[in-house]
Design a protein around this motif. Structure first.
Motif, PDB file in Angstrom:
ATOM      1  N   CYS A  33       0.932  -1.162   0.155  1.00  0.00           N
ATOM      2  CA  CYS A  33      -0.057   0.070   0.053  1.00  0.00           C
ATOM      3  C   CYS A  33       0.768   1.268  -0.008  1.00  0.00           C
ATOM      4  CB  CYS A  33      -1.180  -0.139   1.026  1.00  0.00           C
ATOM      5  SG  CYS A  33      -1.702   1.723   1.599  1.00  0.00           S
ATOM      6  N   GLY A  35      -0.092   4.113   0.848  1.00  0.00           N
ATOM      7  CA  GLY A  35      -0.514   4.863   2.038  1.00  0.00           C
ATOM      8  C   GLY A  35       0.169   4.761   3.203  1.00  0.00           C
ATOM      9  N   CYS A  36       0.249   3.395   3.329  1.00  0.00           N
ATOM     10  CA  CYS A  36       0.950   3.137   4.811  1.00  0.00           C
ATOM     11  C   CYS A  36       1.761   2.335   4.614  1.00  0.00           C
ATOM     12  CB  CYS A  36      -0.350   2.298   5.809  1.00  0.00           C
ATOM     13  SG  CYS A  36      -1.051   0.813   5.203  1.00  0.00           S
ATOM     14  N   CYS A  52      -7.233   0.014   0.792  1.00  0.00           N
ATOM     15  CA  CYS A  52      -6.503  -0.481   1.892  1.00  0.00           C
ATOM     16  C   CYS A  52      -7.398  -0.756   3.285  1.00  0.00           C
ATOM     17  CB  CYS A  52      -5.224   0.225   1.977  1.00  0.00           C
ATOM     18  SG  CYS A  52      -4.296  -0.372   3.302  1.00  0.00           S
ATOM     19  N   GLU A  54      -6.140  -1.410   6.046  1.00  0.00           N
ATOM     20  CA  GLU A  54      -5.340  -0.818   7.097  1.00  0.00           C
ATOM     21  C   GLU A  54      -5.566   0.848   7.238  1.00  0.00           C
ATOM     22  OE1 GLU A  54      -3.544  -2.423   9.222  1.00  0.00           O
ATOM     23  OE2 GLU A  54      -3.936  -4.291   8.015  1.00  0.00           O
ATOM     24  N   CYS A  55      -5.395   1.711   5.848  1.00  0.00           N
ATOM     25  CA  CYS A  55      -5.415   2.964   6.198  1.00  0.00           C
ATOM     26  C   CYS A  55      -6.381   3.850   5.119  1.00  0.00           C
ATOM     27  CB  CYS A  55      -4.031   3.447   5.999  1.00  0.00           C
ATOM     28  SG  CYS A  55      -3.527   3.361   3.933  1.00  0.00           S
ATOM     29  N   TYR A  57      -6.414   3.734   2.033  1.00  0.00           N
ATOM     30  CA  TYR A  57      -5.892   4.416   0.549  1.00  0.00           C
ATOM     31  C   TYR A  57      -6.663   3.776  -0.570  1.00  0.00           C
ATOM     32  CZ  TYR A  57      -2.536   4.944  -3.275  1.00  0.00           C
ATOM     33  OH  TYR A  57      -2.116   5.433  -4.406  1.00  0.00           O
TER      34      TYR A  57
HETATM   35 ZN   LIG Z   1      -2.785   1.271   3.569  1.00  0.00          ZN
END
Ligand SMILES: [Zn+2]
Length: 286
Positions: A33, A35-36, A52, A54-55, A57
């Motif tokens: 990712c 983003g993270c 994503c 997690e974040c 994105y």
């Molecule tokens: Zn992410």
């Protein structure tokens, strides 16, 4: 031996296998990712429409995939699928425009950077068009301009809500010179007629929406949505910084910055986009 037509079809099938077209490269089980930096199980990201876990994105999705995400299954009917780009200037930069077009077509499974048609969003009939940043940066040449114009005109005649999802890092397509620049005015004029007829135009800005696309149809929505953290603007931040020689504000040209400054109406996560569009259509009585 396959005939030429069969070869083309076979080629399309390969490109569209698994519903993925990006870069034509076999894809691994995992992706990183941006983003993270987390390593994400590809299937999990796909299950979340390319977001994503997690974040949040929002990854690039192709025009074809966007249509699958937004429209009810099996309802999409493409418009103007036979429109093909031309090379009126015999343009060449690093390679001839003609060759570039062929390469982009093979890689993306699109004939040019836009896909348009009609379909249903939670059982509401709409006109829909999507620009795809993977095809020469989603820039607007004659075919993109013509497809969007015709989509707006059909939406006017058939009294349909019009949804345009923009993913365009390039604005006008310099390879087509003035023919590309005039598309901004042409699409905008069609949208003005659509507006006068009482139509509802929902513009959805995704990462990135820049240049002549941002400066024409993408900014003309009656309602403007943007995906989170999308880059949206005219000239890129580096160009602006070099021109006006002042430090740009934090978060400049992101969806969040533009929402704060009244340029867009709402930031909508991809998983909510379909419902949010349906709700807006109902709310506007269309
Ligand atoms: Zn992410």
């Amino acid at each position: 031996m396959a005939t030429e037509t069969e070869t083309v079809l076979l080629h399309d099938t390969v490109l569209n296998g698994n519903g993925r077209t990006k870069r034509g490269v076999p894809e691994g089980l995992w992706k990183r990712c941006p983003g993270c930096q987390a390593t994400i199980f590809r299937k999990e990201a796909e299950r979340r429409l390319g977001v994503c876990p997690e974040c949040e994105y929002h990854w690039y999705v192709s025009a074809q995939e966007r249509v699958r995400q937004l429209l009810d299954d099996g309802t999409f009917e493409e418009w103007d699928a036979d429109l093909m780009p031309a090379d009126p200037l015999n343009f060449a930069d690093k390679k001839p425009y003609r060759d570039r077009l062929k390469d982009e077509q093979a890689r993306t499974g699109l004939r040019d950077a836009a896909l348009s048609g009609t379909g249903m969003i939670r059982a509401r009939r709409v006109a829909v068009a999507v620009t795809d940043s993977a095809f020469i940066m989603g820039s607007m040449g004659s075919v993109v301009g013509e497809k969007l114009t015709r989509a707006a005109e059909r939406a006017t005649r058939q009294s349909l809500p019009l949804i345009i999802v923009s993913g365009s890092g390039g604005g006008a397509r310099m390879h087509e010179g003035i023919l590309s620049l005039m598309q901004m005015a042409k699409v905008s004029a069609a949208l003005a007629r659509y507006h006068r007829s009482g139509g509802l135009f929902i513009s959805v800005l995704t990462n990135p929406t820049m240049g002549g696309v941002a400066a024409s149809f993408a900014s003309l929505g009656d309602v403007i949505f943007a995906e989170p953290k999308a880059l949206i603007g005219f000239a890129g931040p580096r160009t602006i910084k070099a021109t006006i020689r002042i430090e740009l504000p934090k978060g400049f040209q992101t969806s969040e910055f533009l929402l704060e400054h009244g340029f867009i109406d709402r930031i909508v996560r991809r998983c909510d986009l379909k419902s949010e569009i349906a709700r807006t259509i109902d709310y506007c009585g269309k």
